[in-house]
Design a protein around this motif. Structure first.
Motif, PDB file in Angstrom:
ATOM      1  N   MET A  91       0.827  -1.200   0.000  1.00 43.55           N
ATOM      2  CA  MET A  91       0.000   0.000   0.000  1.00 43.55           C
ATOM      3  C   MET A  91       0.867   1.258   0.000  1.00 43.55           C
ATOM      4  SD  MET A  91      -3.092  -1.103  -0.045  1.00 43.55           S
ATOM      5  CE  MET A  91      -3.933   0.416   0.359  1.00 43.55           C
ATOM      6  N   ALA A  92       1.955   1.241   0.763  1.00 42.25           N
ATOM      7  CA  ALA A  92       2.829   2.408   0.855  1.00 42.25           C
ATOM      8  C   ALA A  92       3.947   2.364  -0.176  1.00 42.25           C
ATOM      9  CB  ALA A  92       3.428   2.496   2.256  1.00 42.25           C
ATOM     10  N   GLY A  93       4.128   1.193  -0.808  1.00 45.24           N
ATOM     11  CA  GLY A  93       5.191   1.069  -1.791  1.00 45.24           C
ATOM     12  C   GLY A  93       6.574   1.143  -1.191  1.00 45.24           C
ATOM     13  N   LYS A  94       6.707   0.756   0.091  1.00 49.04           N
ATOM     14  CA  LYS A  94       7.995   0.823   0.766  1.00 49.04           C
ATOM     15  C   LYS A  94       8.405  -0.565   1.250  1.00 49.04           C
ATOM     16  CE  LYS A  94       7.322   5.564   2.461  1.00 49.04           C
ATOM     17  NZ  LYS A  94       7.276   6.446   3.664  1.00 49.04           N
ATOM     18  N   GLU A  95       9.702  -0.693   1.519  1.00 46.85           N
ATOM     19  CA  GLU A  95      10.207  -1.954   2.031  1.00 46.85           C
ATOM     20  C   GLU A  95       9.845  -2.088   3.499  1.00 46.85           C
ATOM     21  OE1 GLU A  95      14.264  -4.488   1.276  1.00 46.85           O
ATOM     22  OE2 GLU A  95      14.486  -2.396   1.899  1.00 46.85           O
ATOM     23  N   ALA A  96       9.489  -3.280   3.900  1.00 48.19           N
ATOM     24  CA  ALA A  96       9.126  -3.523   5.297  1.00 48.19           C
ATOM     25  C   ALA A  96       9.739  -4.835   5.757  1.00 48.19           C
ATOM     26  CB  ALA A  96       7.608  -3.571   5.459  1.00 48.19           C
ATOM     27  N   PHE A  97       9.998  -4.923   7.045  1.00 43.88           N
ATOM     28  CA  PHE A  97      10.604  -6.123   7.606  1.00 43.88           C
ATOM     29  C   PHE A  97       9.756  -6.609   8.779  1.00 43.88           C
ATOM     30  CE2 PHE A  97      13.999  -3.635   5.724  1.00 43.88           C
ATOM     31  CZ  PHE A  97      14.698  -4.578   4.987  1.00 43.88           C
ATOM     32  N   GLY A  98       9.784  -7.872   8.998  1.00 40.67           N
ATOM     33  CA  GLY A  98       9.054  -8.433  10.128  1.00 40.67           C
ATOM     34  C   GLY A  98       9.690  -9.743  10.535  1.00 40.67           C
ATOM     35  N   PHE A  99       9.344 -10.216  11.711  1.00 43.96           N
ATOM     36  CA  PHE A  99       9.831 -11.524  12.133  1.00 43.96           C
ATOM     37  C   PHE A  99       8.681 -12.264  12.783  1.00 43.96           C
ATOM     38  CE2 PHE A  99      10.417  -9.004  15.958  1.00 43.96           C
ATOM     39  CZ  PHE A  99      10.046  -9.869  16.970  1.00 43.96           C
ATOM     40  N   THR A 100       8.739 -13.562  12.726  1.00 45.51           N
ATOM     41  CA  THR A 100       7.698 -14.384  13.343  1.00 45.51           C
ATOM     42  C   THR A 100       8.342 -15.293  14.378  1.00 45.51           C
ATOM     43  OG1 THR A 100       7.924 -16.125  11.665  1.00 45.51           O
ATOM     44  CG2 THR A 100       6.289 -14.395  11.248  1.00 45.51           C
ATOM     45  N   ALA A 101       7.571 -15.678  15.356  1.00 45.12           N
ATOM     46  CA  ALA A 101       8.030 -16.620  16.374  1.00 45.12           C
ATOM     47  C   ALA A 101       7.214 -17.896  16.230  1.00 45.12           C
ATOM     48  CB  ALA A 101       7.838 -16.031  17.774  1.00 45.12           C
ATOM     49  N   PRO A 102       7.861 -19.040  16.239  1.00 45.39           N
ATOM     50  CA  PRO A 102       7.114 -20.291  16.098  1.00 45.39           C
ATOM     51  C   PRO A 102       6.195 -20.523  17.282  1.00 45.39           C
ATOM     52  CG  PRO A 102       9.370 -20.740  16.737  1.00 45.39           C
ATOM     53  CD  PRO A 102       9.297 -19.279  16.432  1.00 45.39           C
ATOM     54  N   LEU A 103       5.112 -21.228  17.047  1.00 43.89           N
ATOM     55  CA  LEU A 103       4.202 -21.598  18.125  1.00 43.89           C
ATOM     56  C   LEU A 103       4.965 -22.425  19.152  1.00 43.89           C
ATOM     57  CD1 LEU A 103       1.118 -21.567  18.897  1.00 43.89           C
ATOM     58  CD2 LEU A 103       1.002 -23.832  17.858  1.00 43.89           C
ATOM     59  N   VAL A 104       4.831 -22.064  20.425  1.00 44.18           N
ATOM     60  CA  VAL A 104       5.550 -22.786  21.474  1.00 44.18           C
ATOM     61  C   VAL A 104       4.861 -24.117  21.736  1.00 44.18           C
ATOM     62  CG1 VAL A 104       6.328 -22.738  23.871  1.00 44.18           C
ATOM     63  CG2 VAL A 104       6.334 -20.637  22.514  1.00 44.18           C
ATOM     64  N   THR A 105       5.599 -25.176  21.554  1.00 44.33           N
ATOM     65  CA  THR A 105       5.068 -26.513  21.823  1.00 44.33           C
ATOM     66  C   THR A 105       6.073 -27.265  22.688  1.00 44.33           C
ATOM     67  OG1 THR A 105       6.084 -27.406  19.804  1.00 44.33           O
ATOM     68  CG2 THR A 105       3.796 -26.660  19.652  1.00 44.33           C
ATOM     69  N   PRO A 106       5.607 -28.150  23.565  1.00 48.18           N
ATOM     70  CA  PRO A 106       6.536 -28.988  24.328  1.00 48.18           C
ATOM     71  C   PRO A 106       7.142 -30.053  23.427  1.00 48.18           C
ATOM     72  CG  PRO A 106       4.272 -29.601  24.802  1.00 48.18           C
ATOM     73  CD  PRO A 106       4.210 -28.386  23.922  1.00 48.18           C
ATOM     74  N   ALA A 107       8.052 -30.838  23.974  1.00 49.20           N
ATOM     75  CA  ALA A 107       8.734 -31.868  23.184  1.00 49.20           C
ATOM     76  C   ALA A 107       7.757 -32.862  22.574  1.00 49.20           C
ATOM     77  CB  ALA A 107       9.755 -32.591  24.064  1.00 49.20           C
ATOM     78  N   SER A 108       6.615 -33.053  23.228  1.00 49.34           N
ATOM     79  CA  SER A 108       5.614 -33.992  22.709  1.00 49.34           C
ATOM     80  C   SER A 108       4.917 -33.476  21.464  1.00 49.34           C
ATOM     81  CB  SER A 108       4.560 -34.283  23.781  1.00 49.34           C
ATOM     82  OG  SER A 108       3.877 -33.085  24.130  1.00 49.34           O
ATOM     83  N   GLY A 109       5.047 -32.149  21.193  1.00 48.27           N
ATOM     84  CA  GLY A 109       4.446 -31.569  19.999  1.00 48.27           C
ATOM     85  C   GLY A 109       3.020 -31.098  20.168  1.00 48.27           C
TER      86      GLY A 109
END
Length: 255
Positions: free
Chosen positions: A122-140
């Protein structure tokens, strides 16, 4: 570290409902229900974030503040042109619904447009972002509110004692990772605790439980929870800090 935390509430998108992990359409909530949920979330966040007007105070914003202002045609013209049906059909939840011949309403299909209404295009500009994985225990298994044993932050949904016990019962393989994620212990101390094995790993779990519970409920509640647990499981005693339940005595009917 000098940043201003922003807690983004989905008051607008929740009027459609995220279909990404559901096999059927979510129940639609009223505005009062949505606002009540947002107020509850803010209350749950307050032990961790200081909301205010200062430069590093946390800010809570609601995407309904801008999504509610769009007219339908305006929204389609401004955002719809940046999405292709081809791409939208590749999403896993869409393919699953279609393959299983389960309905996918046009309302739900619009969720991803609403969710991405802050498009960089929409703004025609470069943008950056980061995501964090869903926290799951070892069992998944997902650690979410719709799963049995959810880790509620609200004391009326999960008592400080039960919250302490949740962290105390962490799987051995998760202790080091959870100490990094959910406590403010120094990295070298986390590294030391993560190397413990055998019976010693239980002490690391208690430290995890102590620190995680202190952050949410305070040091006094954490100490009371630990004391109640050690009295019950270590000494076979009952503590006033143990959760109690009243059960009506039933009448047996053998006829």
């Amino acid at each position: 570290t000098g940043h201003r935390p922003i807690a983004l509430m989905g008051g607008g998108t929740t009027k459609v409902g995220d279909p990404s992990d559901k096999n059927a359409q979510r129940p639609l909530l009223t505005d009062d229900e949505i606002n009540g949920n947002i107020a509850g979330i803010k209350k749950a966040f307050t032990p961790f974030l200081r909301f205010g007007d200062g430069p590093t105070d946390a800010l809570m914003v609601n995407n309904a503040d801008w999504l509610d202002g769009y007219g339908y045609i305006q929204f389609l013209r401004e955002f719809g042109v940046h999405f292709t049906i081809n791409r939208m059909l590749t999403f896993e939840f869409v393919k699953n619904r279609l393959e299983q011949e389960q309905s996918l309403t046009f309302l739900e299909f619009n969720y991803m447009l609403m969710q991405a209404a802050d498009l960089r295009r929409m703004a025609g500009k470069e943008a950056f972002g980061f995501t964090a994985p869903l926290v799951t225990p070892a069992s998944g298994v997902k650690m979410g509110k719709t799963v049995d044993g959810a880790v509620w932050l609200n004391a009326d949904m999960r008592s400080p004692y039960d919250y302490w016990q949740f962290w105390r019962n962490t799987e051995d393989a998760d202790v080091g990772r959870f100490l990094k994620l959910f406590t403010e212990l120094p990295t070298d101390e986390v590294g030391r605790l993560a190397t413990l094995a055998g019976a010693e790993i239980n002490e690391a779990k208690k430290i995890l439980a102590d620190h995680a519970t202190t952050l949410l409920h305070g040091a006094e509640a954490a100490a009371a929870a630990r004391g109640a647990a050690e009295a019950a499981f270590g000494q076979g005693k009952l503590s006033a800090d143990l959760p109690t339940f009243s059960v009506a005595r039933g009448i047996s009917n053998t006829d």
